[in-house]
Write a protein that holds these residues in place. Structure first.
Motif, mmCIF file in Angstrom:
data_model
loop_
_atom_site.group_PDB
_atom_site.id
_atom_site.type_symbol
_atom_site.label_atom_id
_atom_site.label_comp_id
_atom_site.label_asym_id
_atom_site.label_seq_id
_atom_site.Cartn_x
_atom_site.Cartn_y
_atom_site.Cartn_z
ATOM 1 N N ALA A 40 0.846 -1.196 0.000
ATOM 2 C CA ALA A 40 0.000 0.000 0.000
ATOM 3 C C ALA A 40 0.886 1.253 0.000
ATOM 4 O O ALA A 40 0.708 2.164 0.812
ATOM 5 C CB ALA A 40 -0.980 -0.004 1.179
ATOM 6 N N GLY A 42 3.849 1.632 0.910
ATOM 7 C CA GLY A 42 4.644 1.768 2.138
ATOM 8 C C GLY A 42 3.827 1.872 3.408
ATOM 9 O O GLY A 42 4.349 1.699 4.507
ATOM 10 N N LYS A 80 8.064 -2.443 -4.420
ATOM 11 C CA LYS A 80 9.120 -1.508 -4.810
ATOM 12 C C LYS A 80 9.973 -1.264 -3.565
ATOM 13 O O LYS A 80 9.445 -1.027 -2.472
ATOM 14 C CB LYS A 80 8.488 -0.206 -5.312
ATOM 15 N N ALA A 81 11.273 -1.357 -3.698
ATOM 16 C CA ALA A 81 12.151 -1.145 -2.552
ATOM 17 C C ALA A 81 13.470 -0.544 -3.030
ATOM 18 O O ALA A 81 14.221 -1.195 -3.749
ATOM 19 C CB ALA A 81 12.399 -2.463 -1.811
ATOM 20 N N ASN A 90 12.619 -8.017 2.159
ATOM 21 C CA ASN A 90 11.582 -8.576 1.277
ATOM 22 C C ASN A 90 11.978 -9.957 0.743
ATOM 23 O O ASN A 90 11.128 -10.837 0.607
ATOM 24 C CB ASN A 90 11.289 -7.599 0.130
HETATM 25 N N1 LIG Z 1 2.339 -1.850 -14.019
HETATM 26 C C1 LIG Z 1 1.768 -0.828 -13.427
HETATM 27 O O1 LIG Z 1 0.806 -0.250 -13.907
HETATM 28 C C2 LIG Z 1 2.302 -0.392 -12.110
HETATM 29 C C3 LIG Z 1 1.732 0.691 -11.499
HETATM 30 C C4 LIG Z 1 2.200 1.088 -10.276
HETATM 31 C C5 LIG Z 1 3.238 0.395 -9.685
HETATM 32 N N2 LIG Z 1 3.795 -0.649 -10.313
HETATM 33 C C6 LIG Z 1 4.884 -1.370 -9.707
HETATM 34 O O2 LIG Z 1 4.425 -1.926 -8.495
HETATM 35 C C7 LIG Z 1 5.372 -1.676 -7.445
HETATM 36 C C8 LIG Z 1 4.669 -0.799 -6.447
HETATM 37 O O3 LIG Z 1 5.458 0.217 -5.857
HETATM 38 P P1 LIG Z 1 4.796 1.320 -4.913
HETATM 39 O O4 LIG Z 1 5.858 2.244 -4.490
HETATM 40 O O5 LIG Z 1 3.647 1.935 -5.574
HETATM 41 O O6 LIG Z 1 4.202 0.535 -3.653
HETATM 42 P P2 LIG Z 1 4.688 -0.596 -2.611
HETATM 43 O O7 LIG Z 1 5.573 -1.609 -3.249
HETATM 44 O O8 LIG Z 1 3.421 -1.033 -2.002
HETATM 45 O O9 LIG Z 1 5.504 0.216 -1.498
HETATM 46 C C9 LIG Z 1 6.779 0.735 -1.724
HETATM 47 C C10 LIG Z 1 7.208 1.459 -0.437
HETATM 48 O O10 LIG Z 1 7.376 0.504 0.609
HETATM 49 C C11 LIG Z 1 8.672 0.638 1.151
HETATM 50 N N3 LIG Z 1 9.167 -0.698 1.490
HETATM 51 C C12 LIG Z 1 9.477 -1.702 0.628
HETATM 52 N N4 LIG Z 1 9.892 -2.784 1.305
HETATM 53 C C13 LIG Z 1 9.866 -2.449 2.624
HETATM 54 C C14 LIG Z 1 10.208 -3.116 3.814
HETATM 55 N N5 LIG Z 1 10.643 -4.392 3.814
HETATM 56 N N6 LIG Z 1 10.054 -2.475 5.006
HETATM 57 C C15 LIG Z 1 9.597 -1.207 5.035
HETATM 58 N N7 LIG Z 1 9.249 -0.511 3.945
HETATM 59 C C16 LIG Z 1 9.396 -1.128 2.743
HETATM 60 C C17 LIG Z 1 9.521 1.276 0.093
HETATM 61 O O11 LIG Z 1 10.573 1.948 0.709
HETATM 62 P P3 LIG Z 1 12.040 2.099 0.041
HETATM 63 O O12 LIG Z 1 11.837 2.168 -1.440
HETATM 64 O O13 LIG Z 1 12.552 3.347 0.649
HETATM 65 O O14 LIG Z 1 12.842 0.891 0.424
HETATM 66 C C18 LIG Z 1 8.506 2.201 -0.559
HETATM 67 O O15 LIG Z 1 8.375 3.410 0.178
HETATM 68 C C19 LIG Z 1 6.588 -1.105 -8.123
HETATM 69 O O16 LIG Z 1 7.457 -2.170 -8.410
HETATM 70 C C20 LIG Z 1 6.045 -0.465 -9.393
HETATM 71 O O17 LIG Z 1 6.954 -0.471 -10.460
HETATM 72 C C21 LIG Z 1 3.353 -1.062 -11.517
#
Ligand SMILES: NC(=O)c1ccc[n+]([C@@H]2O[C@H](COP(=O)([O-])OP(=O)(O)OC[C@H]3O[C@@H](n4cnc5c(N)ncnc54)[C@H](OP(=O)(O)O)[C@@H]3O)[C@@H](O)[C@H]2O)c1
Length: 128
Positions: A40, A42, A80-81, A90
């Motif tokens: 969600a 983060g 995403k990290a 992760n």
């Molecule tokens: N295909 C599509 O249409 C589409 C659309 C949106 C997103 N995506 C992909 O889906 C993924 C989603 O990324 P998102 O940023 O939207 O949301 P997310 O993966 O739900 O959350 C990412 C956040 O969580 C943190 N985090 C990750 N692992 C953690 C851990 N073990 N402990 C604490 N915090 C942690 C990250 O911090 P840090 O980065 O600082 O480590 C970042 O702030 C990405 O890979 C993106 O490319 C794809």
């Protein structure tokens, strides 16, 4: 390529959204689901219920959120990290196994959070 099989369906999926209808449809058609925004954006790293579950296993709330997804058949997860510590945590989450009580606690959470909901989005069949 016209007629090529669908390799997967990437949808927002995490502990605070109900994707039961999409999962059922995809499984019926043999198409894996890829959970994007699995933390969600983060927010789940600070979730109290997930943190409480994680304390039983010396795991973090984020690791519990990922383990819950990875436990499900035909579901892949793409957190995403950027931080190395997040990346390592992760990867470690793949070893975490939740039990029925954990799954019941997560099932009881409100399923009311859709993080990605742009103006051009369709009418969703769950929250949002
Ligand atoms: N295909 C599509 O249409 C589409 C659309 C949106 C997103 N995506 C992909 O889906 C993924 C989603 O990324 P998102 O940023 O939207 O949301 P997310 O993966 O739900 O959350 C990412 C956040 O969580 C943190 N985090 C990750 N692992 C953690 C851990 N073990 N402990 C604490 N915090 C942690 C990250 O911090 P840090 O980065 O600082 O480590 C970042 O702030 C990405 O890979 C993106 O490319 C794809």
């Amino acid at each position: 390529m016209v007629g090529a099989p669908i390799a997967c369906n990437q949808i927002e999926y995490h502990v605070l959204i109900d994707q039961t209808p999409v999962l059922a449809y995809m499984r019926a058609h043999g198409v894996p689901v890829v959970a994007h925004v699995p933390l969600a954006q983060g927010q789940l790293a600070k979730h109290e219920t997930l943190a409480a579950i994680g304390r039983r296993y010396d795991a973090s709330a984020a690791q519990v959120a990922l383990a819950w997804l990875l436990d499900q058949p035909d579901v892949a997860v793409i957190p995403k990290a950027e931080r190395r510590s997040s990346q390592e945590a992760n990867l470690e989450a793949t070893r975490l196994r939740l039990d029925d009580a954990d799954r019941a606690a997560i099932a009881s959470l409100p399923k009311t959070l859709r993080c990605v909901n742009p103006p051009f989005a369709p009418v969703w069949d769950s929250c949002g």
